[in-house]
Scaffold this motif. Sequence first.
Motif, PDB file in Angstrom:
ATOM      1  N   TYR A  82      35.497   6.827  17.124  1.00 19.87           N
ATOM      2  CA  TYR A  82      35.670   5.787  18.139  1.00 19.87           C
ATOM      3  C   TYR A  82      37.146   5.582  18.417  1.00 19.87           C
ATOM      4  CZ  TYR A  82      30.874   4.732  16.806  1.00 19.87           C
ATOM      5  OH  TYR A  82      29.532   4.829  16.537  1.00 19.87           O
ATOM      6  N   ARG A  83      37.485   5.241  19.662  1.00 16.16           N
ATOM      7  CA  ARG A  83      38.865   4.936  20.038  1.00 16.16           C
ATOM      8  C   ARG A  83      38.992   3.432  20.172  1.00 16.16           C
ATOM      9  NH1 ARG A  83      37.385  10.061  19.744  1.00 16.16           N
ATOM     10  NH2 ARG A  83      39.147  11.448  19.875  1.00 16.16           N
ATOM     11  N   VAL A  84      40.154   2.904  19.789  1.00 15.82           N
ATOM     12  CA  VAL A  84      40.372   1.460  19.765  1.00 15.82           C
ATOM     13  C   VAL A  84      41.622   1.136  20.572  1.00 15.82           C
ATOM     14  CG1 VAL A  84      40.798  -0.524  18.265  1.00 15.82           C
ATOM     15  CG2 VAL A  84      39.308   1.324  17.489  1.00 15.82           C
ATOM     16  N   TYR A  85      41.527   0.064  21.385  1.00 17.62           N
ATOM     17  CA  TYR A  85      42.698  -0.381  22.138  1.00 17.62           C
ATOM     18  C   TYR A  85      42.745  -1.901  22.193  1.00 17.62           C
ATOM     19  CZ  TYR A  85      39.685  -1.085  26.301  1.00 17.62           C
ATOM     20  OH  TYR A  85      38.715  -1.498  27.184  1.00 17.62           O
ATOM     21  N   SER A  97      39.876  -8.703  17.562  1.00 22.73           N
ATOM     22  CA  SER A  97      39.613  -8.721  19.005  1.00 22.73           C
ATOM     23  C   SER A  97      40.049  -7.437  19.703  1.00 22.73           C
ATOM     24  CB  SER A  97      40.290  -9.935  19.655  1.00 22.73           C
ATOM     25  OG  SER A  97      39.799 -11.124  19.091  1.00 22.73           O
ATOM     26  N   MET A  98      39.885  -6.322  19.024  1.00 26.29           N
ATOM     27  CA  MET A  98      40.214  -5.033  19.630  1.00 26.29           C
ATOM     28  C   MET A  98      38.998  -4.518  20.398  1.00 26.29           C
ATOM     29  SD  MET A  98      43.356  -4.517  18.611  1.00 26.29           S
ATOM     30  CE  MET A  98      43.756  -2.792  18.658  1.00 26.29           C
ATOM     31  N   ARG A  99      39.242  -3.660  21.368  1.00 26.99           N
ATOM     32  CA  ARG A  99      38.173  -3.044  22.153  1.00 26.99           C
ATOM     33  C   ARG A  99      37.891  -1.652  21.600  1.00 26.99           C
ATOM     34  NH1 ARG A  99      37.453  -5.951  27.287  1.00 26.99           N
ATOM     35  NH2 ARG A  99      38.064  -8.040  26.652  1.00 26.99           N
ATOM     36  N   VAL A 100      36.625  -1.251  21.613  1.00 25.33           N
ATOM     37  CA  VAL A 100      36.218   0.074  21.148  1.00 25.33           C
ATOM     38  C   VAL A 100      35.583   0.820  22.318  1.00 25.33           C
ATOM     39  CG1 VAL A 100      34.750   1.352  19.544  1.00 25.33           C
ATOM     40  CG2 VAL A 100      35.816  -0.781  18.811  1.00 25.33           C
ATOM     41  N   ALA A 101      35.969   2.073  22.486  1.00 22.98           N
ATOM     42  CA  ALA A 101      35.435   2.896  23.569  1.00 22.98           C
ATOM     43  C   ALA A 101      35.312   4.334  23.081  1.00 22.98           C
ATOM     44  CB  ALA A 101      36.343   2.817  24.791  1.00 22.98           C
ATOM     45  N   ASN A 102      34.763   5.195  23.926  1.00 22.50           N
ATOM     46  CA  ASN A 102      34.561   6.585  23.525  1.00 22.50           C
ATOM     47  C   ASN A 102      35.332   7.574  24.396  1.00 22.50           C
ATOM     48  OD1 ASN A 102      33.044   6.387  25.829  1.00 22.50           O
ATOM     49  ND2 ASN A 102      31.167   7.193  24.955  1.00 22.50           N
ATOM     50  N   TYR A 103      36.538   7.207  24.830  1.00 20.11           N
ATOM     51  CA  TYR A 103      37.391   8.147  25.563  1.00 20.11           C
ATOM     52  C   TYR A 103      38.013   9.147  24.589  1.00 20.11           C
ATOM     53  CZ  TYR A 103      40.985   4.776  24.068  1.00 20.11           C
ATOM     54  OH  TYR A 103      41.785   3.941  23.347  1.00 20.11           O
ATOM     55  N   ILE A 104      38.714  10.132  25.115  1.00 17.84           N
ATOM     56  CA  ILE A 104      39.349  11.155  24.291  1.00 17.84           C
ATOM     57  C   ILE A 104      40.814  10.773  24.066  1.00 17.84           C
ATOM     58  CG2 ILE A 104      40.051  13.578  24.193  1.00 17.84           C
ATOM     59  CD1 ILE A 104      37.587  14.189  25.944  1.00 17.84           C
ATOM     60  N   CYS A 160      37.641  10.059  30.698  1.00 11.25           N
ATOM     61  CA  CYS A 160      36.690   8.986  30.972  1.00 11.25           C
ATOM     62  C   CYS A 160      36.052   8.517  29.669  1.00 11.25           C
ATOM     63  CB  CYS A 160      35.585   9.476  31.902  1.00 11.25           C
ATOM     64  SG  CYS A 160      36.192   9.917  33.529  1.00 11.25           S
ATOM     65  N   GLY A 161      35.661   7.266  29.648  1.00  5.78           N
ATOM     66  CA  GLY A 161      35.000   6.729  28.478  1.00  5.78           C
ATOM     67  C   GLY A 161      34.239   5.478  28.841  1.00  5.78           C
ATOM     68  N   THR A 162      33.484   4.996  27.882  1.00 12.27           N
ATOM     69  CA  THR A 162      32.669   3.809  28.067  1.00 12.27           C
ATOM     70  C   THR A 162      33.064   2.757  27.040  1.00 12.27           C
ATOM     71  OG1 THR A 162      30.826   5.178  28.810  1.00 12.27           O
ATOM     72  CG2 THR A 162      30.289   2.953  28.082  1.00 12.27           C
ATOM     73  N   LEU A 163      33.201   1.517  27.484  1.00 14.41           N
ATOM     74  CA  LEU A 163      33.487   0.414  26.582  1.00 14.41           C
ATOM     75  C   LEU A 163      32.259   0.170  25.718  1.00 14.41           C
ATOM     76  CD1 LEU A 163      35.365  -1.912  25.722  1.00 14.41           C
ATOM     77  CD2 LEU A 163      34.303  -3.286  27.519  1.00 14.41           C
ATOM     78  N   LEU A 164      32.445   0.169  24.402  1.00 15.15           N
ATOM     79  CA  LEU A 164      31.334   0.004  23.465  1.00 15.15           C
ATOM     80  C   LEU A 164      31.333  -1.359  22.789  1.00 15.15           C
ATOM     81  CD1 LEU A 164      31.612   3.527  21.814  1.00 15.15           C
ATOM     82  CD2 LEU A 164      30.060   2.827  23.654  1.00 15.15           C
ATOM     83  N   SER A 165      32.506  -1.965  22.628  1.00 16.37           N
ATOM     84  CA  SER A 165      32.609  -3.264  21.971  1.00 16.37           C
ATOM     85  C   SER A 165      33.864  -3.980  22.449  1.00 16.37           C
ATOM     86  CB  SER A 165      32.677  -3.089  20.452  1.00 16.37           C
ATOM     87  OG  SER A 165      32.968  -4.319  19.824  1.00 16.37           O
ATOM     88  N   LYS A 166      33.762  -5.296  22.587  1.00 12.87           N
ATOM     89  CA  LYS A 166      34.909  -6.108  22.985  1.00 12.87           C
ATOM     90  C   LYS A 166      35.493  -6.896  21.827  1.00 12.87           C
ATOM     91  CE  LYS A 166      33.533  -6.908  27.770  1.00 12.87           C
ATOM     92  NZ  LYS A 166      33.277  -7.959  28.775  1.00 12.87           N
TER      93      LYS A 166
END
Length: 93
Positions: A70-73, A30-37, A6-12
């Motif tokens: 931070y994780r990026v997708y 325009s990458m998304r940043v979240a805090n998943y593992i 699980c993670g939370t979207l931090l930036s779009k």
Amino acid sequence: MNGNSCGTLLSKNNSQYWNDPVYGSVWHNSMRVANYISAGGDSGGTIWNNNNGELKGVHKGSYTSSGVTYRVYSHVTHVQSRLGITPVTWLNN
């Protein structure tokens, strides 16, 4: 990914250079940043919402800033338009 995480979207709208072993330093925007593992080798894996089965994007990698990783997708709409594909998902009901 390491199973479900699980993670939370931090930036779009994250934009930065990423080092690529073939192409060198490549600008991604325009990458998304979240805090998943995530772990090494997860690049290209899917990011999805476990609550509704919605595909969110494709994992790019991670970076550390001020001691926080931070994780990026890439968002699914960017992947679709860049590759000209339509994702197919299956739900276990």
